[in-house]
Design a protein around this motif. Structure first.
Motif, PDB file in Angstrom:
ATOM      1  N   ARG A 183      64.951  -5.072 -20.435  1.00  0.00           N
ATOM      2  CA  ARG A 183      65.143  -6.017 -21.531  1.00  0.00           C
ATOM      3  C   ARG A 183      63.816  -6.719 -21.866  1.00  0.00           C
ATOM      4  O   ARG A 183      63.032  -7.051 -20.984  1.00  0.00           O
ATOM      5  N   THR A 242      70.871  -5.649 -29.452  1.00  0.00           N
ATOM      6  CA  THR A 242      70.880  -5.069 -28.092  1.00  0.00           C
ATOM      7  C   THR A 242      71.978  -5.728 -27.246  1.00  0.00           C
ATOM      8  O   THR A 242      72.671  -5.051 -26.491  1.00  0.00           O
ATOM      9  N   GLU A 302      66.743  -0.241 -31.720  1.00  0.00           N
ATOM     10  CA  GLU A 302      65.360  -0.010 -32.150  1.00  0.00           C
ATOM     11  C   GLU A 302      65.299   1.177 -33.118  1.00  0.00           C
ATOM     12  O   GLU A 302      64.487   1.176 -34.059  1.00  0.00           O
TER      13      GLU A 302
HETATM   14  N1  ASP Z   1      65.772  -4.989 -27.970  1.00  0.00           N
HETATM   15  C1  ASP Z   1      65.396  -5.076 -26.577  1.00  0.00           C
HETATM   16  C2  ASP Z   1      66.000  -6.325 -25.966  1.00  0.00           C
HETATM   17  O1  ASP Z   1      66.701  -7.069 -26.638  1.00  0.00           O
HETATM   18  C3  ASP Z   1      63.916  -5.025 -26.384  1.00  0.00           C
HETATM   19  C4  ASP Z   1      63.116  -6.161 -26.992  1.00  0.00           C
HETATM   20  O2  ASP Z   1      63.590  -6.869 -27.880  1.00  0.00           O
HETATM   21  O3  ASP Z   1      61.954  -6.337 -26.575  1.00  0.00           O
HETATM   22  O4  ASP Z   1      65.814  -6.544 -24.797  1.00  0.00           O
END
Ligand code: ASP
Ligand code: ADP
Ligand code: MG
Length: 438
Positions: A196, A42, A120
């Motif tokens: 996030r 992300t 995701e």
């Molecule tokens: N992949 C997203 C993030 O890095 C959501 C999560 O990991 O909960 O914020």
């Protein structure tokens, strides 16, 4: 049914993904599984979107190529058969080609959110492929088919409940239902996310609407610690905390939980358990509605806070003054975290400064305004009822050598919060650990 959510580190490599599948299937019971993107993905997607918005296409493509190579390597080790490997490789190629096509488009908030959703989508397709290869009775339930936000970007629980029930009825019984954390569709029908760290929120929302037996948040540490392990040494896991305490810690910066994820679990009274994928036998932390009167449980810190003080000679005995101040924040859709009042003024804090300038313009009509940026809320959580006297004094005593800008106590039975400058954050967390936990 139990909900199991695995964070970025827990699905951070093919080996970890295999461990996750083992953890999910070892009991033989039915599970609803929520996955994050692989760790780092992300952040890479945020970088790509940022580079595109700055028209730095070369850097965007560099990050993208690096990511694509990394995933290609993962596919080599994750699967035993070429058949499944090819199906997943084709899916990932489609996603990476789409990301590449974004580099030729003007960046918009909608496109940025769609880019952020890819992590995701990829991790869940990789894991469902592995489960199928292993002969596990698993089905992928796309989050976009049920996870929806409504007004103010809040999850629309009624829609989530109805849509998810309909999907589960249509799918029939399976051992594992798998979905993406974090991503959703917003009220305008666009791809969006729960902010996030939002996979925790997805898991708790699913747990609440399905009235699950338990929501398990699997991460890289053995539960909620009594202070932030990134800033303080020798922190210790807390074995049990109440929903209220967990909600305060999450909201005030304990990164292990998304800021608002506890609320749905709390209202549905579904226990949440924080567990460690790297040490699955460790007891972790249980969060439920039981409270224990045992003093201070844990400390958390929330950064990038702006403190605003409004002083008015007209405030004394003026009814409606506070209402007018709060109305300003309401009109600018900005929530307030801490508030303290005196005879002549009010101090409050916000963390979202998107509308700071118009807020200040409106507040100046009500009195003299002073703004302090780069502040940090330190939140001490535990049994803070007035009868448990002495804790507030201990907190202030621990911090007596440096300036404290605000103090909030009595707003709930579970917390006392102080505002210090961000430069003092680590010092304050360490001092509090020393004084409160010995
Ligand atoms: N992949 C997203 C993030 O890095 C959501 C999560 O990991 O909960 O914020
Ligand atoms: P995931 O990717 O599994 O969602 P996160 O990185 O979001 O994991 O959350 C886990 C991290 O939260 C830990 O590695 C730890 O550094 C950090 N953290 C901050 N405060 C706490 C706390 N009070 N207890 C445990 N972990 C904490
Ligand atoms: Mg997280």
């Amino acid at each position: 049914m139990k909900i199991m959510k695995f964070g970025g580190t827990s699905v951070g490599s093919p080996e970890r993904m295999k461990d996750v599948v083992r953890l999910v299937t070892e009991s033989g019971e039915q599970r609803f599984v929520v996955l994050s993107a692989m760790s780092g993905t992300t952040n890479n997607l945020v970088e790509i979107a940022d580079y595109i918005s700055k028209n730095n296409i070369e850097s965007a493509l560099n990050v993208l190529t690096h990511l694509r190579h990394k995933y290609a390597k993962h596919l080599q080790t994750l699967y035993a058969t070429d058949k499944v490997r090819k199906v997943v490789a084709d899916y990932l190629a489609e996603r990476f080609d789409w990301l590449r096509s974004c580099c030729a488009q003007p960046m918009t908030p909608v496109l940025e959110r769609e880019i952020l959703a890819q992590g995701e989508l990829m991790s869940t397709h990789m894991v469902i492929g592995y489960m199928e290869e292993q002969g596990i009775d698993a089905v992928l339930v796309p989050a976009f088919d049920f996870m929806r936000t409504g007004q103010h970007a809040e999850p629309d629980q009624r829609h989530i409940r109805t849509a998810l029930s309909a999907i589960l009825e249509k799918e029939g019984q399976h051992q594992v239902y798998l979905t993406q954390g974090f991503i959703c569709i917003n009220k305008d029908g666009e791809i969006d996310n729960l902010q996030r760290g939002g996979s925790d929120y997805t898991a708790c929302l699913i747990g609440a609407v399905l009235k699950a037996e338990e929501i398990q948040i699997w991460t890289d540490i053995d539960g909620m610690h009594n202070n932030d392990p990134r800033f303080v040494e020798n922190t210790k896991p807390v074995r049990h905390i109440s929903f209220e305490e967990a909600a305060e810690l999450a909201y005030f910066g304990a990164k292990i939980l998304h800021p608002t994820c506890i609320q749905p679990a709390r209202y549905a009274n579904v226990p949440v358990r924080l567990l460690n994928t790297l040490d699955p036998q460790a007891p972790g932390t249980l969060i439920n509605n039981a409270t224990e009167e045992i003093g201070v449980k844990a400390i958390a810190a929330k950064d990038n806070i702006t403190a605003i003080k409004v002083i008015s000679s007209r405030m004394l005995l003026a009814s409606g003054f506070l209402a007018r101040i709060f109305q300003v924040f309401d009109e600018h859709d900005t929530s307030i975290d801490m508030v303290t009042t005196s005879e002549v003024g009010v101090s409050l804090t916000i963390d979202d400064t998107t509308h700071l300038e118009p807020i200040l313009d409106d507040l100046r009509k009500l009195g003299f305004v002073q703004v302090d940026t780069d502040q940090c809320i330190i939140c001490v959580v535990g049994d803070m009822t007035a009868e448990q006297h002495g804790y507030c004094a201990q907190v202030l005593n621990a911090l007596k050598e440096k300036p404290v800008r605000m103090i909030c106590y009595g707003g709930s039975d579970h917390n006392v919060s102080v505002l210090v400058s961000m430069e003092q954050k680590q010092w304050a967390l360490q001092q509090l650990s020393k004084h409160l936990f010995g």
